[in-house]
Structure formats: C-alpha cells, structure tokens
Design an enzyme around this catalytic site. Structure first.
Site, PDB file in Angstrom:
ATOM      1  N   ARG A   9     -38.656 -12.422  23.311  1.00 44.23           N
ATOM      2  CA  ARG A   9     -39.504 -11.814  22.173  1.00 44.23           C
ATOM      3  C   ARG A   9     -40.901 -12.068  22.789  1.00 44.23           C
ATOM      4  O   ARG A   9     -41.399 -12.811  23.106  1.00 44.23           O
ATOM      5  CB  ARG A   9     -39.190 -12.312  20.867  1.00 44.23           C
ATOM      6  CG  ARG A   9     -39.812 -11.685  19.548  1.00 44.23           C
ATOM      7  CD  ARG A   9     -39.735 -12.280  18.445  1.00 44.23           C
ATOM      8  NE  ARG A   9     -40.360 -11.514  17.382  1.00 44.23           N
ATOM      9  CZ  ARG A   9     -40.920 -12.324  16.177  1.00 44.23           C
ATOM     10  NH1 ARG A   9     -40.621 -13.508  15.783  1.00 44.23           N
ATOM     11  NH2 ARG A   9     -41.511 -11.510  15.248  1.00 44.23           N
ATOM     12  N   HIS A  10     -41.788 -11.109  22.161  1.00 49.91           N
ATOM     13  CA  HIS A  10     -43.146 -11.201  22.188  1.00 49.91           C
ATOM     14  C   HIS A  10     -43.857 -12.291  21.745  1.00 49.91           C
ATOM     15  O   HIS A  10     -43.382 -12.938  20.726  1.00 49.91           O
ATOM     16  CB  HIS A  10     -43.928  -9.695  21.851  1.00 49.91           C
ATOM     17  CG  HIS A  10     -43.567  -9.438  20.411  1.00 49.91           C
ATOM     18  ND1 HIS A  10     -44.371 -10.273  19.453  1.00 49.91           N
ATOM     19  CD2 HIS A  10     -42.678  -8.806  19.802  1.00 49.91           C
ATOM     20  CE1 HIS A  10     -43.949  -9.509  18.121  1.00 49.91           C
ATOM     21  NE2 HIS A  10     -42.918  -8.455  18.403  1.00 49.91           N
ATOM     22  N   ARG A  59     -47.589  -5.385  22.484  1.00 48.64           N
ATOM     23  CA  ARG A  59     -47.462  -6.755  22.169  1.00 48.64           C
ATOM     24  C   ARG A  59     -46.102  -7.186  23.133  1.00 48.64           C
ATOM     25  O   ARG A  59     -46.533  -8.421  23.654  1.00 48.64           O
ATOM     26  CB  ARG A  59     -46.960  -7.105  20.892  1.00 48.64           C
ATOM     27  CG  ARG A  59     -45.605  -6.298  20.290  1.00 48.64           C
ATOM     28  CD  ARG A  59     -45.757  -6.616  18.691  1.00 48.64           C
ATOM     29  NE  ARG A  59     -44.556  -5.800  18.000  1.00 48.64           N
ATOM     30  CZ  ARG A  59     -44.636  -4.595  17.560  1.00 48.64           C
ATOM     31  NH1 ARG A  59     -45.551  -3.920  17.861  1.00 48.64           N
ATOM     32  NH2 ARG A  59     -43.657  -4.333  16.771  1.00 48.64           N
ATOM     33  N   GLU A  83     -39.128  -2.029  18.923  1.00 47.09           N
ATOM     34  CA  GLU A  83     -38.744  -2.556  17.802  1.00 47.09           C
ATOM     35  C   GLU A  83     -38.045  -1.426  17.014  1.00 47.09           C
ATOM     36  O   GLU A  83     -38.220  -0.305  17.093  1.00 47.09           O
ATOM     37  CB  GLU A  83     -39.490  -3.217  16.921  1.00 47.09           C
ATOM     38  CG  GLU A  83     -39.377  -4.048  15.786  1.00 47.09           C
ATOM     39  CD  GLU A  83     -38.292  -4.944  15.864  1.00 47.09           C
ATOM     40  OE1 GLU A  83     -37.135  -4.415  16.349  1.00 47.09           O
ATOM     41  OE2 GLU A  83     -38.503  -6.255  15.570  1.00 47.09           O
ATOM     42  N   HIS A 153     -38.327  -7.118  20.875  1.00 45.77           N
ATOM     43  CA  HIS A 153     -38.973  -7.569  19.627  1.00 45.77           C
ATOM     44  C   HIS A 153     -37.530  -8.222  18.962  1.00 45.77           C
ATOM     45  O   HIS A 153     -36.529  -8.000  19.202  1.00 45.77           O
ATOM     46  CB  HIS A 153     -39.402  -6.279  19.071  1.00 45.77           C
ATOM     47  CG  HIS A 153     -40.130  -5.412  19.716  1.00 45.77           C
ATOM     48  ND1 HIS A 153     -41.620  -5.675  19.514  1.00 45.77           N
ATOM     49  CD2 HIS A 153     -40.051  -4.391  20.626  1.00 45.77           C
ATOM     50  CE1 HIS A 153     -42.137  -4.704  20.617  1.00 45.77           C
ATOM     51  NE2 HIS A 153     -41.330  -4.103  21.050  1.00 45.77           N
TER      52      HIS A 153
END
Length: 233
Positions: A9-10, A59, A83, A153
């Site tokens: 995940r970012h 992101r 996402e 995400h």
C-alpha cells in the site's frame, strides 16, 4: 516452483490523515508519506524484487518509485490497480458520508456486491485487479521466490487478496485495515489435482488466464510492516 508476490500500500496522504475518502482522486503523499515510502523501499530492497508494477495514481506511483530507486528497476503503471472508485463519496470526509448516508459505509465494507452511489463494488475491483496478476503469471515463466511487487491501495489490495486465495464472496470483508506502506505477501504453488476447471466449486472471481489456472495462491502475510513504524519527526 514457488512464486512470491508482494502487494504494497502507498504511503500516507493528507486525505488519509484527515479521514477523507480518496477513491480514485489523484492525491499526493504527505511529508510523512514520503518518509514512509523511502523507509519501506529500503526495507524491501533486500528481497530483490524483479519487477515493480504500480497503480497510475500519484500516491502509489511515488511509493513505487522510492522502492525502484533502491533496486534499480523501472516502474510500470497499470490503471487496473487503482483504488475503488467511490463515486459521489470521493472527496468527502467519513463524517460527511455518515451524515448523508447513515450506515452506508458499514454496508459498503461488509457487503462485497454493494457499491457507493456511482461507484464500484469490491467485486468490481477484484475482477480488474486479478487480471493484472494473472497476466503477470502467464508472461513470466521464470518468476520465482524473488517477488514481484505491486504498489496499490488498501481497498484494491484487500479485494485482490481475497480473489487470489479464492475466498467465497461473503468472506471478502475479512481483509480490511491495511496500514500505509504495509504489505501483503502471497505465494503461488502448483494447483493440486487435474486442473482448476475440474473443481467442484469454482470461485466467483477465478483465474482469467491459462497459466493462472495452474497455480494456487496462499496467503503468507497480511498487514506486514516496519517495526517500529515510521513516525513524524
């Protein structure tokens, strides 16, 4: 041959910090998020990933580039790793959504077939993200214990994980709460039996390519991360 896959995940964004719904809005990392991205890049570099794929949202791409700079790889982006599209909820705070749609966020988190107004369901996200992994399996016969890293995400990774390990749809909500720059590790093993198509119960979101039908994904880690986590300085 065992294939390793890491779903990362970012780093934190200002939307994360203020409990605001991002969805597919193209937000950037906060100062803390940048620090997190570089820290996790250093931590995962020793795993010697052989490829890095990322959502094309900023992101995730910035987080992927931090890892890429540590291992000398390029980052390939794929919009299917974005996402969940949250429709009319995008840009709203949690409290604003709860005020206008009481109990709707709970329903969205607990019901994989339900989607926000003008948005996607968890099953929609599982279908598009699973395609990316299945295509990678087909295209990479030499893939081994050195991981492929997909940077995406929280909602997308939760849906993808559930699809890869072929959970019944009603069990998808067990995956939730993935922290910023935390990751999931899965391993792919030869599928036992004659073939996937011969199973008694086929998963609703099953393999989409010939190569993917020959492997069975197992979950090794969920919500793994740095200890202690990166904090503001």
């Amino acid at each position: 041959m065992t294939r390793r896959l890491i779903l990362l995940r970012h780093g934190q964004t200002h939307y994360n910090a203020s409990l605001r719904m991002q969805g597919q809005l193209d937000t950037e990392l906060s100062e803390l998020g940048v620090q997190q991205a570089h820290a996790v890049g250093r931590a995962l570099a020793h795993r010697r990933p052989w490829t890095i794929l990322s959502s094309d949202l900023q992101r995730a791409r910035e987080t992927a580039l931090a890892l890429a700079s540590e291992v000398g790889l390029e980052v390939r982006t794929d919009p299917r790793l974005r996402e969940t599209h949250l429709g009319t909820w995008q840009g709203m705070s949690h409290s604003e959504v709860d005020e206008q749609w009481p109990e709707a966020r709970m329903r969205w988190r607990s019901t994989p077939r339900w989607s926000p107004p003008e948005g996607e369901s968890r099953l929609d996200v599982a279908r598009r993200t699973r395609q990316v992994v299945d295509e990678l399996v087909d295209a990479s016969p030499g893939w081994n214990e050195h991981p492929a890293v997909l940077v995406a995400h929280g909602g997308a990774i939760a849906a993808l994980t559930a699809a890869l390990i072929e959970l019944p749809v009603e069990q998808y909500p067990i995956f939730n709460g993935l922290g910023n720059t935390c990751w999931v590790q899965l391993s792919a093993h030869p599928r036992p039996g004659a073939s996937w198509s011969g199973q008694a119960a086929e998963p609703e979101i099953g393999p989409t390519t010939d190569g993917a039908r020959e492997v069975l994904w197992r979950l090794d880690q969920w919500n793994a991360g740095l200890t202690p986590p990166v904090a503001t300085t």
